[in-house]
Scaffold this motif. Structure first.
Motif, PDB file in Angstrom:
ATOM      1  N   SER A 133      38.243  42.755  14.721  1.00 30.09           N
ATOM      2  CA  SER A 133      37.275  42.329  15.726  1.00 30.09           C
ATOM      3  C   SER A 133      37.303  43.212  16.962  1.00 30.09           C
ATOM      4  CB  SER A 133      37.545  40.884  16.134  1.00 30.09           C
ATOM      5  OG  SER A 133      38.657  40.817  16.991  1.00 30.09           O
ATOM      6  N   ARG A 169      33.433  51.898  23.635  1.00 34.36           N
ATOM      7  CA  ARG A 169      34.295  50.758  23.900  1.00 34.36           C
ATOM      8  C   ARG A 169      33.625  49.812  24.875  1.00 34.36           C
ATOM      9  NH1 ARG A 169      39.667  50.690  22.563  1.00 34.36           N
ATOM     10  NH2 ARG A 169      40.373  52.705  21.845  1.00 34.36           N
ATOM     11  N   ILE A 225      32.585  41.932  22.393  1.00 39.35           N
ATOM     12  CA  ILE A 225      33.188  43.070  21.690  1.00 39.35           C
ATOM     13  C   ILE A 225      32.366  43.460  20.462  1.00 39.35           C
ATOM     14  CG2 ILE A 225      35.232  43.921  20.483  1.00 39.35           C
ATOM     15  CD1 ILE A 225      35.896  43.645  23.332  1.00 39.35           C
ATOM     16  N   CYS A 226      32.147  42.550  19.570  1.00 38.55           N
ATOM     17  CA  CYS A 226      31.442  42.903  18.332  1.00 38.55           C
ATOM     18  C   CYS A 226      29.972  42.521  18.355  1.00 38.55           C
ATOM     19  CB  CYS A 226      32.121  42.256  17.140  1.00 38.55           C
ATOM     20  SG  CYS A 226      33.498  43.228  16.582  1.00 38.55           S
ATOM     21  N   GLU A 275      30.894  53.554  12.344  1.00 39.16           N
ATOM     22  CA  GLU A 275      31.184  52.116  12.387  1.00 39.16           C
ATOM     23  C   GLU A 275      32.493  51.697  11.729  1.00 39.16           C
ATOM     24  OE1 GLU A 275      27.754  49.153  12.396  1.00 39.16           O
ATOM     25  OE2 GLU A 275      26.751  51.026  11.869  1.00 39.16           O
ATOM     26  N   ALA A 276      33.087  52.606  10.938  1.00 41.02           N
ATOM     27  CA  ALA A 276      34.404  52.256  10.392  1.00 41.02           C
ATOM     28  C   ALA A 276      35.465  52.403  11.475  1.00 41.02           C
ATOM     29  CB  ALA A 276      34.741  53.137   9.208  1.00 41.02           C
ATOM     30  N   LEU A 277      35.078  52.969  12.600  1.00 39.11           N
ATOM     31  CA  LEU A 277      36.043  53.211  13.667  1.00 39.11           C
ATOM     32  C   LEU A 277      35.878  52.247  14.823  1.00 39.11           C
ATOM     33  CD1 LEU A 277      35.451  56.997  13.468  1.00 39.11           C
ATOM     34  CD2 LEU A 277      37.607  55.885  12.894  1.00 39.11           C
ATOM     35  N   VAL A 328      38.866  60.062   1.137  1.00 41.15           N
ATOM     36  CA  VAL A 328      39.843  58.980   1.186  1.00 41.15           C
ATOM     37  C   VAL A 328      40.942  59.191   0.151  1.00 41.15           C
ATOM     38  CG1 VAL A 328      40.233  56.497   0.923  1.00 41.15           C
ATOM     39  CG2 VAL A 328      38.171  57.335   2.069  1.00 41.15           C
ATOM     40  N   ALA A 361      36.639  55.798   7.481  1.00 42.39           N
ATOM     41  CA  ALA A 361      37.137  56.254   8.783  1.00 42.39           C
ATOM     42  C   ALA A 361      37.501  57.730   8.684  1.00 42.39           C
ATOM     43  CB  ALA A 361      38.351  55.424   9.181  1.00 42.39           C
ATOM     44  N   GLN A 362      37.800  58.168   7.454  1.00 37.01           N
ATOM     45  CA  GLN A 362      38.132  59.574   7.239  1.00 37.01           C
ATOM     46  C   GLN A 362      36.844  60.387   7.183  1.00 37.01           C
ATOM     47  OE1 GLN A 362      39.056  57.000   5.464  1.00 37.01           O
ATOM     48  NE2 GLN A 362      41.291  56.899   5.409  1.00 37.01           N
ATOM     49  N   TYR A 414      38.396  46.608  -7.541  1.00 35.58           N
ATOM     50  CA  TYR A 414      37.840  47.780  -6.856  1.00 35.58           C
ATOM     51  C   TYR A 414      38.954  48.558  -6.158  1.00 35.58           C
ATOM     52  CZ  TYR A 414      34.662  50.431  -3.747  1.00 35.58           C
ATOM     53  OH  TYR A 414      33.982  51.413  -3.079  1.00 35.58           O
ATOM     54  N   GLN A 415      39.806  47.811  -5.459  1.00 34.38           N
ATOM     55  CA  GLN A 415      40.889  48.460  -4.730  1.00 34.38           C
ATOM     56  C   GLN A 415      41.843  49.166  -5.688  1.00 34.38           C
ATOM     57  OE1 GLN A 415      41.073  48.795  -1.449  1.00 34.38           O
ATOM     58  NE2 GLN A 415      42.854  50.110  -1.766  1.00 34.38           N
ATOM     59  N   ARG A 440      46.400  53.189   0.687  1.00 33.36           N
ATOM     60  CA  ARG A 440      46.651  52.630  -0.648  1.00 33.36           C
ATOM     61  C   ARG A 440      47.548  51.405  -0.546  1.00 33.36           C
ATOM     62  NH1 ARG A 440      47.974  57.222  -4.940  1.00 33.36           N
ATOM     63  NH2 ARG A 440      49.147  55.429  -5.692  1.00 33.36           N
ATOM     64  N   ASP A 476      49.689  50.257  -2.659  1.00 34.71           N
ATOM     65  CA  ASP A 476      51.083  50.456  -3.083  1.00 34.71           C
ATOM     66  C   ASP A 476      51.918  51.138  -2.001  1.00 34.71           C
ATOM     67  OD1 ASP A 476      49.646  52.724  -3.425  1.00 34.71           O
ATOM     68  OD2 ASP A 476      50.457  53.250  -5.382  1.00 34.71           O
ATOM     69  N   PRO A 492      42.039  51.996   7.595  1.00 34.61           N
ATOM     70  CA  PRO A 492      41.193  51.805   6.417  1.00 34.61           C
ATOM     71  C   PRO A 492      41.463  52.914   5.399  1.00 34.61           C
ATOM     72  CG  PRO A 492      39.876  51.885   8.441  1.00 34.61           C
ATOM     73  CD  PRO A 492      41.263  52.221   8.822  1.00 34.61           C
ATOM     74  N   GLY A 493      41.486  52.545   4.133  1.00 37.49           N
ATOM     75  CA  GLY A 493      41.688  53.549   3.104  1.00 37.49           C
ATOM     76  C   GLY A 493      43.143  53.747   2.698  1.00 37.49           C
ATOM     77  N   ILE A 508      40.681  47.561  11.756  1.00 38.55           N
ATOM     78  CA  ILE A 508      40.035  48.649  12.495  1.00 38.55           C
ATOM     79  C   ILE A 508      40.716  48.781  13.846  1.00 38.55           C
ATOM     80  CG2 ILE A 508      37.908  49.501  13.546  1.00 38.55           C
ATOM     81  CD1 ILE A 508      36.346  48.424  11.326  1.00 38.55           C
ATOM     82  N   ASP A 552      42.945  52.943  -5.647  1.00 33.63           N
ATOM     83  CA  ASP A 552      44.365  53.317  -5.574  1.00 33.63           C
ATOM     84  C   ASP A 552      44.754  54.230  -6.728  1.00 33.63           C
ATOM     85  OD1 ASP A 552      44.682  51.849  -3.319  1.00 33.63           O
ATOM     86  OD2 ASP A 552      45.866  50.241  -4.219  1.00 33.63           O
ATOM     87  N   PHE A 558      31.039  48.358   4.152  1.00 32.74           N
ATOM     88  CA  PHE A 558      32.345  48.570   3.533  1.00 32.74           C
ATOM     89  C   PHE A 558      32.518  49.988   2.997  1.00 32.74           C
ATOM     90  CE2 PHE A 558      35.286  48.415  -0.045  1.00 32.74           C
ATOM     91  CZ  PHE A 558      36.394  47.869   0.573  1.00 32.74           C
ATOM     92  N   ILE A 603      43.719  41.247  -0.200  1.00 30.83           N
ATOM     93  CA  ILE A 603      44.177  42.222  -1.193  1.00 30.83           C
ATOM     94  C   ILE A 603      45.652  42.546  -0.955  1.00 30.83           C
ATOM     95  CG2 ILE A 603      43.973  44.659  -1.860  1.00 30.83           C
ATOM     96  CD1 ILE A 603      40.942  44.301  -1.765  1.00 30.83           C
ATOM     97  N   ARG A 650      38.894  40.551   3.477  1.00 26.18           N
ATOM     98  CA  ARG A 650      39.009  41.261   2.206  1.00 26.18           C
ATOM     99  C   ARG A 650      40.318  42.034   2.131  1.00 26.18           C
ATOM    100  NH1 ARG A 650      34.292  44.974  -0.534  1.00 26.18           N
ATOM    101  NH2 ARG A 650      35.557  45.881  -2.181  1.00 26.18           N
ATOM    102  N   LYS A 672      41.167  66.172  12.144  1.00 24.29           N
ATOM    103  CA  LYS A 672      40.370  64.996  12.468  1.00 24.29           C
ATOM    104  C   LYS A 672      39.065  65.438  13.099  1.00 24.29           C
ATOM    105  CE  LYS A 672      43.810  61.605  12.573  1.00 24.29           C
ATOM    106  NZ  LYS A 672      45.173  62.063  12.818  1.00 24.29           N
TER     107      LYS A 672
END
Ligand SMILES: Nc1nc2c(ncn2[C@@H]2O[C@H](COP(=O)(O)OP(=O)(O)OP(=O)(O)O)[C@@H](O)[C@H]2O)c(=O)[nH]1
Ligand SMILES: [Mg+2]
Lengths: 135, 318, 559
Positions: free
Chosen positions: A67, C483, C138-139, C371-373, C468, C339-340, C454-455, A119, A121, A116-117, A96, C459, C335, A25, A21, C476
């Motif tokens: 991955s 890991r 790994i995943c 999970e975003a990390l 975000v 991560a923030q 969406y993006q 922009r 542009d 992630p996140g 990631i 933006d 989705f 983009i 995705r 942070k």
């Protein structure tokens, strides 16, 4: 005669994951910014990525990986680029990639890592500003 | 960037980086392109150039992947130029053909290059031709050019090829109609791909019916083949036909065809040189707008203007 | 007053309100946006009234729980009877590590297992394949052979749990291994319960973890359905999945429409095979995402049940009500995790999970906040599971069935979801079905456009994502990232090599040859695959045989 130079970009997905995705983009945003974007699909080996960059004579490589295999694959890619003399190509990455891995990845020669996140542009602008000048 | 002569030497030595750089020089339409072509030109003419065209999604790239594999089995080296359109709005392009051949990208006997049309005057046909020359000079035995068979400019591109293969997929009845305008006449081989699908035989018959009307007197009767590019079925037969066509060209028409081609190339080159020198001159003098305005206001027709400019340049009636 | 008169009365009153009360308020402080839309682009009204559901016919459109058209739920008691299955997708490292994680989750109150496989297994490669470098364990968990599967379920009796396996291309091989493990534990096939995702169609345009081309892929799916219908009656052979369609960028309507259309395609394929609809349809199950827009999601789930019931009855003439049941598993949308400020994800997951529960899901996975990390840590997994338990036991939302039924807004959205889905169905029928649509890139284009849109909204800040593109902070939140030890790959490769040298290789080759033969003859491949895995043939070896005959699929890229 007019010079028709365009920025050529390879968007590459190393690793076995299929989260494209983000990669798509970005590909679309770069194309819409007037660049020529080569996207080679999923599951690219380091050898394929570097050979493609060479044959397509790209100015920029964008690597996208989610991955978790970046610590294995990115060093292989950067090493191969060096071996083939493609040292003037701008390499950026996204996906990631844990914060704590970023310094190590940058040391390899990856110019920027977009988490992630980010922009789109911002990424486009970064490419414009950092693409190596060719004569 | 290395000097152009260095690149040319690299190309002749088959160095992949140099080949890539040479094609970039050509597609950038850079002033050095001509010097480059001049130095490699004596080493061209050995490769067989195959053009492959057809409607979007008919399986051209997938088929090329299989064609390459077949040639590689026979020990031949292959170059590919895959052309995709540049967006008229943004000037950008998405070049997605090579994904279907990507496994071959690490084969040192294969070189694949994607090119965008870039929308400049007569540009892409010339750039494709010269890029094919680079691959030819670099020692590739076969050079394959892929374009989407849609408009006139694609017909121009594909004409660089010696053997033109036109691809269809079943169930594209209308598209056969749409495409036949420019391309039916110049095709040397027809292929109905996706033969694994229903209706492939019907597509073959449709094309054959169309050919009956067209090709009574031709010496080379374009065959109509079936392939299933996904599995590679029918590809060896296709290669056989391509080879037959190559031999046909060599034996019977070689001299004539290459003389014709040489002439066509010369005419092209003169056109471009003269046109661009006149346009540049007008731009320098700031007179281009003035003439364009005359056309827009219907005060003068383009042909008369052209004649006037030519007379001015050469100082006599042509 | 008749209903119609009542509606007219309300319409008049609404107009009056819009002329008198509303302007005063808007005059003083205008609304925050000129228009409000949900993810699928539906224009959301300021307020909904009986006017918006004036054509709703209770018995026709909603009915009672456990009855046609099942809008309110497939069971008559729903969560008052049995809570949904809390099923946390997990797996990483070696089979042994994941076995430990399974046991931990079962101890913490999880009620079903769900296996995440690593990418090499998913793509049909053994751990020692060149492509597997850096990816082993790994995943997800690395499973190359029955040996790994035996370790994975060591000490977990297969007649006491149900297991969901997120596997598509090599679904037949992993189901075969599961059957073989059961066999060794003394649990007969008839008693095995669980699900294989086995939804290859969405792979072609959404998830893209594809091995074989569409036709043979569909054939393998149908083999599994046929086999399970006869021999593993408690198994859900396919979990028809919208989750990945959503993750790839599709909106809620696209998720709904494309998933159900895939379902139609599987039914057609099974019918072509000669099966009877009421034999296999009761075992078809579904898998959706729960995204952020609470009511849109609830409407989506409710509409899904109604459309499926109608489709099965009207299009396929099913007689058995169970064939019309849409049983679903839901996962909160990965989705949407940021991560923030990762702890914020706990809140997101709660809202998403709530939509699934309010809409009557049968099974739920809640994502972990980290999970975003990276891979979820044990703590994060526990919080995710606790979130479900809090909803189940503290929120009170489970006390009644389908509590949002009758809401002007929710019913109106549900109807709209259905209408837009039917529009897609017509389009897809006209294209000749799902496979031609895949080959034309239709789904791909629809999804890519939605993802891009969406993006752009994000933006351009037309869509606010907390932490975000607004409410950002500099500091942070230090979180511990799990890991996988790179040694896992080494260990896994070593044990695989050991297996390959110790097993009866003559027998393995014999099985692979038989498989080759059966594949060429287009037989149902399940029986021979079961024999092959029992002889310890690996996933890679089995897939290689099929790759040779079927070819490999390259995705069609549409941006
Ligand atoms: N069923 C079937 N599908 C095929 C066959 N050949 C190609 N395809 C599929 O058709 C789609 C388009 O294939 P491509 O090779 O990209 O077609 P193309 O003509 O190069 O497409 P463009 O360059 O975009 O015009 C892909 O999904 C292929 O997998 C075939 O022989 N049979
Ligand atoms: Mg193509």
């Amino acid at each position: 005669m007019q010079n028709q130079r365009k920025i050529r970009v390879l968007i590459a997905k190393p690793g076995l994951d299929s989260h494209d995705r983000g990669a798509k983009i970005i590909a679309r945003a770069l194309r819409d910014a007037g660049m020529e974007v080569i996207y080679t699909g999923l599951k690219q080996t380091p050898e394929q990525i570097v050979e493609t960059a060479l044959q397509e004579d790209v100015d920029v490589i964008g690597l996208s990986i989610l991955s978790g295999a970046h610590k294995t694959l990115f060093p292989m890619i950067m090493e191969l680029l060096k071996q083939k003399g493609l040292t003037d190509v701008l390499v950026v990455a996204g996906g990631i990639i844990p914060e704590e891995d970023v310094p190590e990845m940058k040391k390899l020669g990856i110019k920027e890592i977009f988490g992630p996140g980010t922009r789109t542009d911002k990424i486009v602008q970064f490419v414009f500003e950092n693409v190596p000048k060719r004569t | 960037m290395p000097k152009i002569q260095e690149i040319a030497r690299g190309v002749l030595a088959g160095d992949r980086r140099s080949i890539a750089r040479a094609i970039t020089t050509i597609e950038n339409n850079s002033p050095k392109a001509q010097e480059l072509i001049a130095s490699i030109f004596p080493h061209t003419g050995n490769a067989h150039i195959i053009g492959l065209t057809g409607p979007p999604g008919s399986g051209k790239s997938t088929l090329i992947d299989k064609i390459i594999r077949e040639y590689r089995r026979k020990g031949k080296t292959v170059g590919v130029i895959a052309v995709d359109p540049t967006s008229p709005f943004t000037g950008g392009a998405f070049l997605g053909d090579r994904i279907r051949m990507q496994e071959l990208s690490t084969d040192q006997g294969v070189f694949i290059r994607s090119m965008a049309t870039r929308n400049y005057l007569g540009g892409i046909a010339k750039a494709t031709k010269n890029a094919a020359k680079v691959l030819d000079a670099a020692g590739k035995d076969v050079v394959i050019v892929e374009t989407v068979g849609a408009g006139q400019s694609e017909v121009e591109i594909i004409k660089v090829a010696q053997t033109i293969v036109v691809l269809f997929a079943p169930g594209l009845g209308d598209e056969i109609q749409a495409i036949k305008a420019g391309i039916m006449e110049i095709a040397d081989i027809f292929v109905v791909n996706k033969a694994d699908r229903a209706n492939a035989d019907k597509a073959v018959m449709d094309i054959q019916a169309m050919l009956q009307l067209n090709n009574k007197e031709k010496k080379w009767k374009p065959p109509v083949l079936k392939t299933a590019a996904l599995t590679g079925e029918g590809v060896p037969q296709l290669i056989e036909r391509i080879e037959e066509h190559r031999l046909f060209l060599e034996k019977k028409f070689e001299r004539k065809r290459s003389r014709e081609k040489a002439e066509a190339e010369l005419v092209e080159a003169i056109k471009e040189k003269v046109a661009s020198s006149i346009i540049e001159e007008l731009k320098r003098e700031g007179k281009l707008e003035e003439f364009l305005q005359k056309i827009l206001e219907k005060k003068m027709d383009p042909a008369s203007i052209a004649e006037k400019l030519l007379n001015r340049k050469f100082g006599k009636q042509v | 007053m008749s209903d119609k008169e009542k509606i007219n009365e309300i319409a008049k009153e609404r107009e009056r309100w819009e002329k008198t009360t509303l302007p005063k308020w808007i005059g003083q402080s205008p609304e925050r946006k000129s228009e409000f839309r949900n993810h699928s682009g539906t224009l959301i009204k300021r307020v909904y009234t009986p006017e918006d559901i004036k054509d709703l016919d209770y018995m026709r459109d909603l009915g009672f729980p456990g009855e046609y058209p099942f809008t309110r739920g497939v069971h008559a008691t729903m969560h008052r009877g049995r809570l949904w299955t809390m099923r946390q997708f997990s797996g990483y490292g070696t089979a042994e590590q994941t076995n430990q994680r399974f046991k931990y989750l079962l101890k913490e109150g999880e009620t079903g297992l769900s296996i995440a496989f690593d990418y090499p297994s998913i793509r049909g490669y053994d751990s020692d394949h060149p492509f597997s470098k850096g990816e082993v364990g790994i995943c997800g968990v690395a499973v190359s052979s029955l040996k790994d599967m035996e370790v994975l379920f060591n000490g977990i009796p297969l007649d006491k749990v149900t297991t969901s396996m997120t596997i598509n291309g090599p679904a037949a091989m992993l189901l075969a291994m599961y059957i073989a493990v059961g066999n060794k534990q003394g649990v007969p096939m008839e008693k095995l319960g669980g699900t294989t995702q086995n939804d290859v169609l969405k792979e072609f345009f959404a998830q893209k973890l594809i091995i074989f081309p569409p036709k043979p892929s569909l054939k393998l799916v149908t083999d599994i359905v046929e086999y399970c219908t006869k021999h593993v009656p408690r198994w859900n052979p396919i979990s028809i999945s919208g989750y990945h369609i959503r993750e790839a960028g599709g909106n809620a309507v696209q998720e709904l429409a494309f998933t159900l259309y895939d379902g139609i395609t599987y039914v057609e394929s099974c019918l072509e095979r000669g099966m009877k609809v009421d034999e296999f349809a009761p075992r078809l199950s579904f898998f959706f995402a729960a995204h952020n827009d609470l009511f849109e999601e609830i409407a989506k789930f409710r509409a899904a049940r109604r459309i499926w019931a109608k489709t099965m009855k009207e299009r396929f003439h099913a007689k058995n009500p169970r064939s019309m049941w849409m049983r679903m598993h839901v996962q909160t949308a990965g989705f949407t995790l940021t991560a923030q400020q990762p702890l914020n994800n706990i809140t997101r997951v709660t809202i998403q999970a709530l939509s699934a529960v309010l809409a009557g899901t049968q099974s739920l996975h809640t994502n972990s906040f980290d999970e975003a990390l990276a891979l979820p840590s044990e703590e994060a997994v526990r919080i995710a599971l606790r979130t479900q338990q809090i909803i189940a036991h503290e929120s009170g939302v489970v006390n009644t069935i389908d509590p949002l039924a009758g809401s002007y807004y929710v019913e109106n959205l549900t109807n709209e979801m259905e209408e837009r889905t039917m529009e897609y169905f017509r389009k897809l029928d006209d294209m000749g079905g799902a496979i031609p649509a895949i080959e034309k890139g239709f789904f791909q284009k629809e999804i890519a456009d939605s993802a891009y849109e969406y993006q752009k909204e994000v933006d351009e800040k037309r869509r606010i994502l907390v932490g975000v593109n607004d409410y950002t902070t500099e500091e942070k939140q230090p979180i511990k990232v799990l890991r996988v030890d790179p040694k896992v790959e080494e260990e896994q490769v070593t044990s695989l090599h050991k297996l390959k040298s110790e097993r009866d290789n003559k027998k393995v080759n014999e099985m692979l040859e038989k498989l080759h033969y059966a594949t060429e003859k287009d037989e149902n491949l399940m029986p021979i695959i079961i024999d092959a895995v029992k002889a310890y043939a690996t996933i890679g070896e089995i897939c290689d045989v099929l790759r040779k005959i079927y070819g490999e699929y390259k995705e069609l890229i549409v941006i």
